[in-house]
Design a protein around this motif. Structure first.
Motif, short mmCIF file in Angstrom:
data_model
loop_
_atom_site.label_atom_id
_atom_site.label_comp_id
_atom_site.label_asym_id
_atom_site.label_seq_id
_atom_site.Cartn_x
_atom_site.Cartn_y
_atom_site.Cartn_z
N UNK A 181 -7.62 -4.62 8.29
CA UNK A 181 -6.79 -4.77 7.09
C UNK A 181 -7.05 -3.53 6.26
N UNK A 182 -6.02 -2.70 6.13
CA UNK A 182 -6.20 -1.40 5.49
C UNK A 182 -5.28 -1.25 4.29
N UNK A 183 -5.79 -0.61 3.26
CA UNK A 183 -4.92 -0.13 2.20
C UNK A 183 -4.33 1.20 2.68
N UNK A 184 -3.25 1.63 2.05
CA UNK A 184 -2.66 2.92 2.41
C UNK A 184 -2.36 3.67 1.12
N UNK A 185 -1.90 4.90 1.25
CA UNK A 185 -1.58 5.69 0.06
C UNK A 185 -0.44 5.02 -0.71
N UNK A 186 -0.48 5.14 -2.02
CA UNK A 186 0.67 4.73 -2.83
C UNK A 186 0.61 3.35 -3.44
N UNK A 187 -0.52 2.66 -3.34
CA UNK A 187 -0.60 1.35 -3.98
C UNK A 187 -1.77 0.54 -3.49
N UNK A 188 -1.98 -0.61 -4.14
CA UNK A 188 -3.15 -1.44 -3.80
C UNK A 188 -2.89 -2.41 -2.65
N UNK A 189 -1.69 -2.39 -2.08
CA UNK A 189 -1.32 -3.42 -1.10
C UNK A 189 -2.14 -3.29 0.20
N UNK A 190 -2.29 -4.42 0.87
CA UNK A 190 -3.05 -4.49 2.12
C UNK A 190 -2.10 -4.62 3.31
N UNK A 191 -2.49 -3.98 4.41
CA UNK A 191 -1.70 -4.04 5.65
C UNK A 191 -2.60 -4.48 6.80
N UNK A 192 -2.05 -5.31 7.66
CA UNK A 192 -2.79 -5.79 8.83
C UNK A 192 -2.32 -5.03 10.05
N UNK A 193 -3.29 -4.57 10.85
CA UNK A 193 -2.97 -3.85 12.09
C UNK A 193 -3.38 -4.72 13.26
N UNK A 194 -2.46 -4.95 14.16
CA UNK A 194 -2.73 -5.77 15.35
C UNK A 194 -2.50 -4.94 16.60
N UNK A 195 -3.43 -5.08 17.56
CA UNK A 195 -3.26 -4.38 18.83
C UNK A 195 -4.00 -3.05 18.87
N UNK A 230 -5.86 6.81 3.66
CA UNK A 230 -5.29 7.92 2.88
C UNK A 230 -3.90 8.29 3.40
N UNK A 231 -3.43 7.63 4.45
CA UNK A 231 -2.14 7.97 5.05
C UNK A 231 -1.01 7.21 4.34
N UNK A 232 0.20 7.75 4.43
CA UNK A 232 1.34 7.05 3.85
C UNK A 232 1.76 5.89 4.76
N UNK A 233 2.58 5.01 4.22
CA UNK A 233 3.04 3.87 5.03
C UNK A 233 3.78 4.36 6.27
N UNK A 234 4.61 5.38 6.08
CA UNK A 234 5.38 5.91 7.22
C UNK A 234 4.44 6.48 8.29
N UNK A 235 3.41 7.19 7.85
CA UNK A 235 2.45 7.77 8.81
C UNK A 235 1.69 6.68 9.57
N UNK A 236 1.27 5.64 8.84
CA UNK A 236 0.53 4.55 9.50
C UNK A 236 1.43 3.82 10.48
N UNK A 237 2.67 3.58 10.05
CA UNK A 237 3.63 2.89 10.91
C UNK A 237 3.86 3.68 12.20
N UNK A 238 4.04 4.99 12.06
CA UNK A 238 4.29 5.82 13.25
C UNK A 238 3.06 5.88 14.15
N UNK A 239 1.87 5.95 13.54
CA UNK A 239 0.63 5.96 14.34
C UNK A 239 0.53 4.65 15.13
#
Ligand SMILES: [Zn+2]
Ligand SMILES: [Zn+2]
Length: 227
Positions: free
Chosen positions: A83-97, A111-120
């Motif tokens: 569960x990671x925060x990303x650049x641009x806000x306090x929101x949390x994201x869950x990574x599966x797989x 420290x990555x943007x949402x677009x960068x994390x999504x693409x990774x």
């Protein structure tokens, strides 16, 4: 397979109060056969660990490693997540797989943007979900760079507005998930998924989440017809 999708250990998450091995045994007792460890991969957590980026990731994975070891004894499949925060806000994201190599490659995920994390995630074959997007203090982030949304979060110490999260997922055609957001004993077995078949490795999880056909556990009960 009854699987917990949002789970913290006290070894890694400063806000977690239950040691991984104890919690895994409790989940096995509660009838779960799988769990994804989603400790906080946040700047303040990683920066509190000593050593090189690689060593910090290894220290971050201590809760997962202990949970996995206990899972083998207790007969419950323990998978890696984050569960990671990303650049641009306090929101949390869950990574599966994801597996270890993903975190070694992106030791500053937070420290990555949402677009960068999504693409990774996409390049790796993992999925990115926004956790509790309507919890007080959070806002839904760009649905174009999300695979899914946690539409049930079982943490009772927050106002999660789960119905709003479900409407957001529907509106944007996103995948859905449910998790207890386990930090304390009262969170145990509140959420999760009942998958129609078993998943034995992290690499198999994205396909199971994309194929649907599962039910969501909400307030400890399996709710059918949500998908
Ligand atoms: Zn937490
Ligand atoms: Zn959480």
């Amino acid at each position: 397979m009854k699987i917990e999708m949002h789970f913290h250990t006290s070894e890694t998450s400063p806000c977690g109060s239950v040691p991984a091995a104890i919690a895994v045994r409790e989940y096995a007792k509660a009838g779960y056969t799988g769990m994804v460890v989603t400790d906080h991969f946040n700047r303040y957590v990683l920066e509190s660990f000593p050593g090189s980026p690689h060593e910090k990731v290894d220290r971050y994975l201590r809760g997962y490693d202990i949970a996995r070891e206990e899972g083998e004894k207790s007969g419950i499949t323990v998978l890696m997540g984050a569960e990671s925060c990303i650049a641009g806000g306090p929101e949390d994201f869950l990574l599966y797989g994801i597996e270890r190599d993903f975190l070694y490659e992106y030791p500053r995920l937070y420290a990555m943007t949402q677009e960068e994390v999504y693409k990774a995630c996409r390049d790796y074959g993992a999925l990115l979900y926004q956790a509790h997007p309507f919890r007080s203090g959070c806002r839904p982030r760009d649905p174009a760079f999300l695979d899914g949304v946690e539409i049930y979060n079982g943490n009772r110490r927050h106002e999660n507005h789960n119905a709003d999260a479900a409407a957001f997922a529907r509106r944007h055609g996103l995948l859905v998930s449910s998790g207890s957001d386990f930090h304390e004993y009262e969170d145990l077995a509140q959420g999760g998924l009942c998958l129609p078949y078993s998943v034995s490795s992290g690499a198999e999880l994205p396909a199971a989440l994309q194929s649907g056909g599962f039910t969501l556990i909400q307030e400890g009960e399996s709710v059918s017809g949500t998908l």
